[in-house]
Scaffold this motif. Structure first.
Motif, PDB file in Angstrom:
ATOM      1  N   MET A 160       1.700   5.762 -16.210  1.00  0.00           N
ATOM      2  CA  MET A 160       3.078   5.739 -15.723  1.00  0.00           C
ATOM      3  C   MET A 160       3.315   4.638 -14.697  1.00  0.00           C
ATOM      4  O   MET A 160       4.339   3.958 -14.715  1.00  0.00           O
ATOM      5  N   THR A 161       2.365   4.476 -13.764  1.00  0.00           N
ATOM      6  CA  THR A 161       2.574   3.576 -12.631  1.00  0.00           C
ATOM      7  C   THR A 161       2.139   2.146 -12.894  1.00  0.00           C
ATOM      8  O   THR A 161       2.567   1.231 -12.191  1.00  0.00           O
ATOM      9  N   GLY A 162       1.256   1.944 -13.884  1.00  0.00           N
ATOM     10  CA  GLY A 162       0.715   0.606 -14.106  1.00  0.00           C
ATOM     11  C   GLY A 162      -0.460   0.293 -13.206  1.00  0.00           C
ATOM     12  O   GLY A 162      -1.005  -0.816 -13.250  1.00  0.00           O
ATOM     13  N   LEU A 163      -0.880   1.255 -12.390  1.00  0.00           N
ATOM     14  CA  LEU A 163      -2.058   1.077 -11.543  1.00  0.00           C
ATOM     15  C   LEU A 163      -3.311   1.478 -12.309  1.00  0.00           C
ATOM     16  O   LEU A 163      -3.239   2.186 -13.308  1.00  0.00           O
ATOM     17  N   THR A 164      -4.458   1.033 -11.845  1.00  0.00           N
ATOM     18  CA  THR A 164      -5.707   1.442 -12.469  1.00  0.00           C
ATOM     19  C   THR A 164      -6.028   2.881 -12.079  1.00  0.00           C
ATOM     20  O   THR A 164      -5.536   3.396 -11.071  1.00  0.00           O
ATOM     21  N   PHE A 202       6.800  14.323 -12.227  1.00  0.00           N
ATOM     22  CA  PHE A 202       6.878  14.152 -13.676  1.00  0.00           C
ATOM     23  C   PHE A 202       5.857  15.027 -14.394  1.00  0.00           C
ATOM     24  O   PHE A 202       5.240  14.623 -15.376  1.00  0.00           O
ATOM     25  N   THR A 203       5.678  16.238 -13.906  1.00  0.00           N
ATOM     26  CA  THR A 203       4.785  17.183 -14.573  1.00  0.00           C
ATOM     27  C   THR A 203       5.589  17.977 -15.598  1.00  0.00           C
ATOM     28  O   THR A 203       6.814  18.093 -15.503  1.00  0.00           O
ATOM     29  N   ASP A 204       4.884  18.548 -16.582  1.00  0.00           N
ATOM     30  CA  ASP A 204       5.560  19.362 -17.594  1.00  0.00           C
ATOM     31  C   ASP A 204       5.534  20.839 -17.239  1.00  0.00           C
ATOM     32  O   ASP A 204       5.991  21.685 -18.013  1.00  0.00           O
ATOM     33  N   GLY A 205       4.986  21.172 -16.063  1.00  0.00           N
ATOM     34  CA  GLY A 205       4.973  22.552 -15.610  1.00  0.00           C
ATOM     35  C   GLY A 205       3.854  23.394 -16.190  1.00  0.00           C
ATOM     36  O   GLY A 205       3.686  24.550 -15.827  1.00  0.00           O
ATOM     37  N   GLU A 229       0.828  -1.207   0.000  1.00  0.00           N
ATOM     38  CA  GLU A 229       0.000   0.000   0.000  1.00  0.00           C
ATOM     39  C   GLU A 229       0.864   1.260   0.000  1.00  0.00           C
ATOM     40  O   GLU A 229       0.579   2.230  -0.703  1.00  0.00           O
ATOM     41  N   LEU A 230       1.922   1.249   0.797  1.00  0.00           N
ATOM     42  CA  LEU A 230       2.804   2.412   0.860  1.00  0.00           C
ATOM     43  C   LEU A 230       3.542   2.610  -0.458  1.00  0.00           C
ATOM     44  O   LEU A 230       3.764   3.756  -0.882  1.00  0.00           O
ATOM     45  N   VAL A 231       3.921   1.516  -1.109  1.00  0.00           N
ATOM     46  CA  VAL A 231       4.594   1.623  -2.404  1.00  0.00           C
ATOM     47  C   VAL A 231       3.656   2.243  -3.437  1.00  0.00           C
ATOM     48  O   VAL A 231       4.058   3.120  -4.208  1.00  0.00           O
ATOM     49  N   VAL A 276       2.171   6.894  -6.860  1.00  0.00           N
ATOM     50  CA  VAL A 276       1.175   7.872  -7.298  1.00  0.00           C
ATOM     51  C   VAL A 276       1.661   9.290  -7.005  1.00  0.00           C
ATOM     52  O   VAL A 276       1.572  10.181  -7.864  1.00  0.00           O
ATOM     53  N   GLU A 277       2.191   9.518  -5.808  1.00  0.00           N
ATOM     54  CA  GLU A 277       2.656  10.858  -5.471  1.00  0.00           C
ATOM     55  C   GLU A 277       3.795  11.298  -6.384  1.00  0.00           C
ATOM     56  O   GLU A 277       3.845  12.448  -6.830  1.00  0.00           O
ATOM     57  N   SER A 278       4.717  10.379  -6.685  1.00  0.00           N
ATOM     58  CA  SER A 278       5.821  10.719  -7.572  1.00  0.00           C
ATOM     59  C   SER A 278       5.323  11.031  -8.976  1.00  0.00           C
ATOM     60  O   SER A 278       5.761  11.993  -9.604  1.00  0.00           O
TER      61      SER A 278
END
Length: 287
Positions: free
Chosen positions: A65-69, A50-53, A36-38, A43-45
């Motif tokens: 990016m994360t492979g999560l739903t 990784f924003t384009d500003g 869960e912490l991972v 998600v936070e990272s």
């Protein structure tokens, strides 16, 4: 995953995760809780690093990016929006460290020769005043008890005056404060390594990162080496602290309206390691 798919990064990650798994199991943290912490960290990272500003990051992009739903990204983002306790930086360890640092660097609590003064518990200047200035609402007696416990402060018999015995606070035992320091130190090291891996591509200078390692030292040398390394490392840190500490705004009192905008967290971390070399099944040496 086959051996052919194991990259250098995978090997490095396994070496990091192996002692981490030992620490987690010792403290009763099962895999599901760690997972869960991972997810939360991923998600936070993805949302912040990784924003384009120009555009606000979306759950869909974070999911890719994360492979999560997207559902899982949304769930973790909502947890993060409620406050991330992992980001809390004010612990008892930090407060005790600030007290010691103020005693070392603040002229109010120094003797005529610039050394940490011998302080009474109450009065002017006093240990209680030092704690009120550098440790917020922590009770002075509680801070003193902790510094006495770890041997940073000693009480002069007869007068009750307080002497600073060590110029650094290190919590003793497997405490919450030690785990706080563990999180900070490992996070800082990984951030430095990550910076150095991409610094040349981004045109930034690398950060200092060095390690001294030998793997065939006789065991009867280790006790002497451990004491020598600790003494020289402490001396180096005190020298660096003497240079950097006087610039700390908490000490100089030069807090301006815009000071938070240009504040930088910086430092140097030193740690000692040792482990026995074990013979592998094929006769090779293995840590």
């Amino acid at each position: 995953m086959t051996d052919s798919n194991i990259t250098p990064l995978h090997k490095a990650l396994f070496r990091i995760l192996r002692p981490l798994a030992r620490l987690l199991l010792r403290n009763g943290v099962p895999y599901g809780e760690f997972s869960e912490l991972v997810k939360r960290a991923y998600v936070e990272s993805a949302l912040e690093d990784f924003t384009d500003g120009r555009r606000k990051p979306t759950d869909s992009r974070a999911a890719v990016m994360t492979g999560l739903t997207r559902k899982e990204v949304k769930r973790q983002r909502e947890i993060l929006s409620g406050g991330n306790p992992a980001r809390e930086t004010t612990s008892n360890a930090n407060r005790a460290s600030r007290v010691v640092s103020g005693w070392v660097h603040d002229a109010t609590f120094q003797s005529a020769d610039g050394q940490p003064a011998v302080l009474a518990f109450e009065g002017e200047p006093s240990f209680a005043g030092l704690v009120r200035k550098y440790s917020g609402d922590m009770p002075p007696r509680a801070v003193l008890d902790e510094l006495l416990r770890v041997g940073v402060v000693v009480v002069e018999e007869g007068t009750g005056s307080l002497h600073l015995r060590k110029r650094a606070y290190v919590p003793a035992g497997d405490s919450d404060d030690m785990l706080q320091i563990f999180g900070e130190d490992v996070s800082d090291l990984i951030a430095t390594v990550d910076h150095n891996l991409v610094s040349s591509e981004q045109g930034r200078p690398p950060l200092f990162q060095r390690t001294l390692t030998y793997d065939n030292i006789p065991s009867d040398v280790i006790e002497s080496w451990r004491k020598h390394a600790a003494g020289r490392s402490q001396a180096l840190l005190e020298d660096l602290d003497s240079w950097l500490g006087p610039y700390d705004r908490d000490v100089t009192g030069s807090q301006g309206n815009d000071s938070a905008k240009d504040a930088v967290r910086t430092g140097v971390s030193i740690f000692y390691f040792e482990e026995p070399i074990q013979q592998g099944k094929n006769g090779d040496d293995q840590p």
